[in-house]
Design an enzyme around this catalytic site. Structure first.
Site, PDB file in Angstrom:
ATOM      1  N   ASN A   9       0.861  -1.179   0.000  1.00 10.27           N
ATOM      2  CA  ASN A   9       0.000   0.000   0.000  1.00 10.27           C
ATOM      3  C   ASN A   9       0.898   1.230   0.000  1.00 10.27           C
ATOM      4  O   ASN A   9       1.368   1.679   1.047  1.00 10.27           O
ATOM      5  CB  ASN A   9      -0.912  -0.020   1.231  1.00 10.27           C
ATOM      6  CG  ASN A   9      -1.871   1.159   1.285  1.00 10.27           C
ATOM      7  OD1 ASN A   9      -1.754   2.118   0.531  1.00 10.27           O
ATOM      8  ND2 ASN A   9      -2.818   1.091   2.201  1.00 10.27           N
ATOM      9  N   ARG A  93      -2.265  -1.645  -3.817  1.00 11.13           N
ATOM     10  CA  ARG A  93      -3.228  -0.563  -3.895  1.00 11.13           C
ATOM     11  C   ARG A  93      -2.841   0.331  -5.070  1.00 11.13           C
ATOM     12  O   ARG A  93      -1.703   0.757  -5.197  1.00 11.13           O
ATOM     13  CB  ARG A  93      -3.204   0.263  -2.613  1.00 11.13           C
ATOM     14  CG  ARG A  93      -4.092   1.507  -2.663  1.00 11.13           C
ATOM     15  CD  ARG A  93      -3.705   2.484  -1.575  1.00 11.13           C
ATOM     16  NE  ARG A  93      -4.534   3.682  -1.595  1.00 11.13           N
ATOM     17  CZ  ARG A  93      -4.218   4.820  -0.999  1.00 11.13           C
ATOM     18  NH1 ARG A  93      -3.064   4.914  -0.330  1.00 11.13           N
ATOM     19  NH2 ARG A  93      -5.001   5.857  -1.050  1.00 11.13           N
ATOM     20  N   HIS A 181     -10.237   6.418  -1.846  1.00 11.62           N
ATOM     21  CA  HIS A 181     -10.259   5.723  -0.543  1.00 11.62           C
ATOM     22  C   HIS A 181     -11.212   4.530  -0.564  1.00 11.62           C
ATOM     23  O   HIS A 181     -11.699   4.089   0.470  1.00 11.62           O
ATOM     24  CB  HIS A 181     -10.642   6.670   0.600  1.00 11.62           C
ATOM     25  CG  HIS A 181      -9.631   7.735   0.870  1.00 11.62           C
ATOM     26  ND1 HIS A 181      -9.961   9.056   1.074  1.00 11.62           N
ATOM     27  CD2 HIS A 181      -8.275   7.678   0.959  1.00 11.62           C
ATOM     28  CE1 HIS A 181      -8.870   9.771   1.275  1.00 11.62           C
ATOM     29  NE2 HIS A 181      -7.823   8.950   1.219  1.00 11.62           N
ATOM     30  N   HIS A 208     -13.361   9.056   6.272  1.00 10.33           N
ATOM     31  CA  HIS A 208     -11.969   8.595   6.211  1.00 10.33           C
ATOM     32  C   HIS A 208     -11.105   9.849   6.349  1.00 10.33           C
ATOM     33  O   HIS A 208     -10.891  10.590   5.379  1.00 10.33           O
ATOM     34  CB  HIS A 208     -11.698   7.884   4.887  1.00 10.33           C
ATOM     35  CG  HIS A 208     -10.279   7.438   4.721  1.00 10.33           C
ATOM     36  ND1 HIS A 208      -9.891   6.109   4.822  1.00 10.33           N
ATOM     37  CD2 HIS A 208      -9.144   8.129   4.474  1.00 10.33           C
ATOM     38  CE1 HIS A 208      -8.592   6.026   4.645  1.00 10.33           C
ATOM     39  NE2 HIS A 208      -8.111   7.246   4.425  1.00 10.33           N
ATOM     40  N   LEU A 209     -10.630  10.105   7.553  1.00  7.20           N
ATOM     41  CA  LEU A 209      -9.905  11.332   7.855  1.00  7.20           C
ATOM     42  C   LEU A 209      -8.459  11.014   8.195  1.00  7.20           C
ATOM     43  O   LEU A 209      -8.173  10.443   9.253  1.00  7.20           O
ATOM     44  CB  LEU A 209     -10.564  12.068   9.031  1.00  7.20           C
ATOM     45  CG  LEU A 209     -12.054  12.380   8.882  1.00  7.20           C
ATOM     46  CD1 LEU A 209     -12.566  13.097  10.123  1.00  7.20           C
ATOM     47  CD2 LEU A 209     -12.322  13.208   7.630  1.00  7.20           C
ATOM     48  N   GLY A 210      -7.577  11.359   7.282  1.00 10.36           N
ATOM     49  CA  GLY A 210      -6.145  11.211   7.501  1.00 10.36           C
ATOM     50  C   GLY A 210      -5.447  12.381   6.853  1.00 10.36           C
ATOM     51  O   GLY A 210      -6.033  13.456   6.686  1.00 10.36           O
ATOM     52  N   GLY A 212      -4.749  12.518   3.797  1.00  6.90           N
ATOM     53  CA  GLY A 212      -5.771  12.642   2.763  1.00  6.90           C
ATOM     54  C   GLY A 212      -7.107  12.342   3.418  1.00  6.90           C
ATOM     55  O   GLY A 212      -7.191  11.483   4.295  1.00  6.90           O
ATOM     56  N   ARG A 241      -3.491  19.423   1.299  1.00  8.62           N
ATOM     57  CA  ARG A 241      -4.296  19.659   0.103  1.00  8.62           C
ATOM     58  C   ARG A 241      -5.467  20.583   0.435  1.00  8.62           C
ATOM     59  O   ARG A 241      -6.045  20.495   1.523  1.00  8.62           O
ATOM     60  CB  ARG A 241      -4.819  18.342  -0.468  1.00  8.62           C
ATOM     61  CG  ARG A 241      -3.797  17.561  -1.274  1.00  8.62           C
ATOM     62  CD  ARG A 241      -4.344  16.206  -1.684  1.00  8.62           C
ATOM     63  NE  ARG A 241      -3.899  15.158  -0.797  1.00  8.62           N
ATOM     64  CZ  ARG A 241      -4.338  13.902  -0.837  1.00  8.62           C
ATOM     65  NH1 ARG A 241      -5.245  13.539  -1.723  1.00  8.62           N
ATOM     66  NH2 ARG A 241      -3.862  12.998   0.001  1.00  8.62           N
ATOM     67  N   ASP A 283       0.277  17.970  10.216  1.00  9.09           N
ATOM     68  CA  ASP A 283      -0.009  16.865  11.144  1.00  9.09           C
ATOM     69  C   ASP A 283      -0.911  17.379  12.258  1.00  9.09           C
ATOM     70  O   ASP A 283      -0.524  18.275  13.020  1.00  9.09           O
ATOM     71  CB  ASP A 283       1.306  16.322  11.709  1.00  9.09           C
ATOM     72  CG  ASP A 283       1.115  15.025  12.478  1.00  9.09           C
ATOM     73  OD1 ASP A 283       0.070  14.862  13.134  1.00  9.09           O
ATOM     74  OD2 ASP A 283       2.022  14.177  12.440  1.00  9.09           O
ATOM     75  N   ARG A 285      -1.670  16.123  15.013  1.00 11.42           N
ATOM     76  CA  ARG A 285      -1.102  15.946  16.348  1.00 11.42           C
ATOM     77  C   ARG A 285      -0.257  17.150  16.751  1.00 11.42           C
ATOM     78  O   ARG A 285      -0.311  17.595  17.902  1.00 11.42           O
ATOM     79  CB  ARG A 285      -0.267  14.664  16.400  1.00 11.42           C
ATOM     80  CG  ARG A 285      -1.083  13.391  16.247  1.00 11.42           C
ATOM     81  CD  ARG A 285      -0.217  12.188  15.986  1.00 11.42           C
ATOM     82  NE  ARG A 285       0.488  12.298  14.713  1.00 11.42           N
ATOM     83  CZ  ARG A 285       1.226  11.324  14.181  1.00 11.42           C
ATOM     84  NH1 ARG A 285       1.350  10.174  14.830  1.00 11.42           N
ATOM     85  NH2 ARG A 285       1.821  11.493  13.014  1.00 11.42           N
ATOM     86  N   ILE A 329      -6.683  10.356  11.555  1.00 13.09           N
ATOM     87  CA  ILE A 329      -7.346  11.367  12.383  1.00 13.09           C
ATOM     88  C   ILE A 329      -8.645  10.816  12.942  1.00 13.09           C
ATOM     89  O   ILE A 329      -8.952  10.979  14.133  1.00 13.09           O
ATOM     90  CB  ILE A 329      -7.593  12.642  11.557  1.00 13.09           C
ATOM     91  CG1 ILE A 329      -6.266  13.311  11.186  1.00 13.09           C
ATOM     92  CG2 ILE A 329      -8.480  13.619  12.314  1.00 13.09           C
ATOM     93  CD1 ILE A 329      -6.398  14.481  10.214  1.00 13.09           C
ATOM     94  N   GLY A 330      -9.428  10.181  12.103  1.00 14.09           N
ATOM     95  CA  GLY A 330     -10.722   9.662  12.537  1.00 14.09           C
ATOM     96  C   GLY A 330     -10.617   8.669  13.678  1.00 14.09           C
ATOM     97  O   GLY A 330     -11.449   8.661  14.593  1.00 14.09           O
ATOM     98  N   GLU A 379      -6.831  -1.424   4.759  1.00 14.06           N
ATOM     99  CA  GLU A 379      -6.807  -1.536   3.304  1.00 14.06           C
ATOM    100  C   GLU A 379      -6.022  -2.756   2.846  1.00 14.06           C
ATOM    101  O   GLU A 379      -6.362  -3.375   1.832  1.00 14.06           O
ATOM    102  CB  GLU A 379      -6.202  -0.262   2.708  1.00 14.06           C
ATOM    103  CG  GLU A 379      -7.054   0.974   2.931  1.00 14.06           C
ATOM    104  CD  GLU A 379      -6.307   2.269   2.689  1.00 14.06           C
ATOM    105  OE1 GLU A 379      -6.906   3.197   2.126  1.00 14.06           O
ATOM    106  OE2 GLU A 379      -5.131   2.359   3.071  1.00 14.06           O
TER     107      GLU A 379
END
Length: 398
Positions: A9, A93, A181, A208-210, A212, A241, A283, A285, A329-330, A379
């Site tokens: 991936n 992927r 995603h 889907h929170l990352g 991306g 982005r 990031d 965090r 993140i999610g 994934e």
């Protein structure tokens, strides 16, 4: 031990992997190489699982290694450290399959060439997805390689959800909303099927929170609408982005401020989002640990934009029964989950603050109409199942 299956991936700066027994999909180890292509940051390998010990003792990677080199290094390391593990099939992927590829497929030189044409539509991912495939095709042409597409899950969407309001000729040559995603959404859909049964067939929105980020609205656990479109730049504000932005602003930057296409590309993909608004980091965090007003504003905007899009997708499915948070993140930011859910009371969303704080699987308040879940995505498991199926069916033959 018989053959093993490797799931790869490739992300924008990482290469995640999972190794399984090919016949049973029993997990052997998983991990990844982080820091690929990051200036001044050495690449770092990590692994865990029953067979991870031998790999974890490996020497450090070259600091300037790229995705292709990392994949080659990983496969060579498996052969050197665990010679009893014979590689039978590799699943990959691939972010963009366009309208042409709506299911997993064995990659041949011809298919690789066709997939390369989608690189401009996912420039942060597609070239990295294809680099390990290209390397293995050259060095081990008889090894089955299966491409699994992030876009494929969304091909169930109704035509209206896929169209842009442009002249028809554009749609006829493939200018459509594709969505991304999809491997993550496919995994979450199956988890919901197992966890919630008939209720999961209703109105579901997955966040889907990352680095991306996107959202997907489902009915019957199939994709009805999603926030990303022709490219993975559309939709939500992300790590670096911009997400959706007024096209008139882009014209202004080109026509009035003289911005080149290359500079605009860099702005939208690498200088915007959390990084651009905060001026601190891409990031979350780091932003949550930063007390500056700019960091706070970036996080507030991220939540606001996500909540607005959740409201939009709720219109596409007629309401909301289940909201799922997943990805980096999610899954790991209680504060961001709370920020987003605070906007969604009109959709029946309310959270249990203590359950959210401790990262419980179900964080919705008992009296709330909509259920709120936090589910880890995987994934690589979706890739592995598809690769095994094609390998067993003999569809691995080109």
């Amino acid at each position: 031990m018989s053959g093993v299956l490797l799931a790869l991936n490739a992300g924008s700066s990482s290469l995640k992997f999972a190794l399984y027994e090919a016949a049973t999909l029993a997990p052997l180890c998983r991990g990844g190489v982080a820091g690929l292509g990051e200036t001044g940051q050495p690449a770092h390998f990590s692994a865990h699982g029953p067979e991870a010990g031998k790999l974890s003792a490996l020497a450090s990677l070259a600091p300037d290694i790229d995705h292709e080199g990392a994949a080659r290094w990983l496969i060579d390391a498996i052969a050197a450290r665990q010679p009893e593990l014979e590689l039978a099939v590799v699943g990959h992927r691939v972010v963009h399959g366009g309208a042409e590829f709506d299911r997993p497929v064995r990659v041949t030189p011809d298919i690789l060439q066709r997939l390369s044409a989608y690189a401009p539509l996912a420039p942060s991912h597609q070239p990295h997805n294809l680099a390990p495939i290209r390397s293995l095709l050259a060095s081990r042409p008889d090894l089955p390689q299966i491409a699994c597409f992030d876009t494929a899950f969304h091909r169930t969407q109704p035509r209206l959800a896929q169209l842009f309001p442009l002249p028809r000729a554009f749609a006829e040559r493939g200018v459509l909303r594709y969505g991304f995603h999809g491997l993550s959404y496919q995994f979450i859909a199956e988890e919901l099927r197992l966890l919630r049964g008939e209720r999961a067939q209703g109105r579901v929105i997955v966040a889907h929170l990352g680095h991306g980020a996107s959202l997907c609205a489902m009915r019957g656990l199939t994709s009805v609408a999603t926030t990303m479109g022709f490219t993975a730049l559309d939709g939500l504000m992300m790590g670096s982005r911009s997400g959706a932005i007024d096209p008139g602003l882009l014209l202004h930057l080109i026509l009035e401020e003289g911005m080149t296409a290359k500079a605009l590309h860099e702005l939208l993909y690498n200088e915007s989002g959390l990084l651009g608004v905060s001026g601190v980091s891409d990031d979350l965090r780091a932003l949550e640990a930063d007390a500056s007003p700019a960091a706070e504003e970036a996080m507030a905007l991220f939540a606001y934009r996500a909540a607005r899009e959740i409201g939009s997708l709720a219109s596409a499915v007629g309401g909301l029964d289940i909201l799922v948070f997943t990805a980096g993140i999610g899954e790991n930011s209680p504060a961001m989950r709370a920020r987003i859910c605070a906007f969604l009371g009109h959709l029946g969303v309310a959270i249990d603050a203590e359950a959210n704080r401790r990262g419980a699987a179900s964080i919705g308040a008992a009296e709330a109409a909509a259920e709120v879940l936090v589910l880890a995505t995987n994934e690589e498991a979706v890739i592995a199942e598809a690769a095994q199926r094609l390998w067993r069916e003999g569809a691995g033959e080109p």
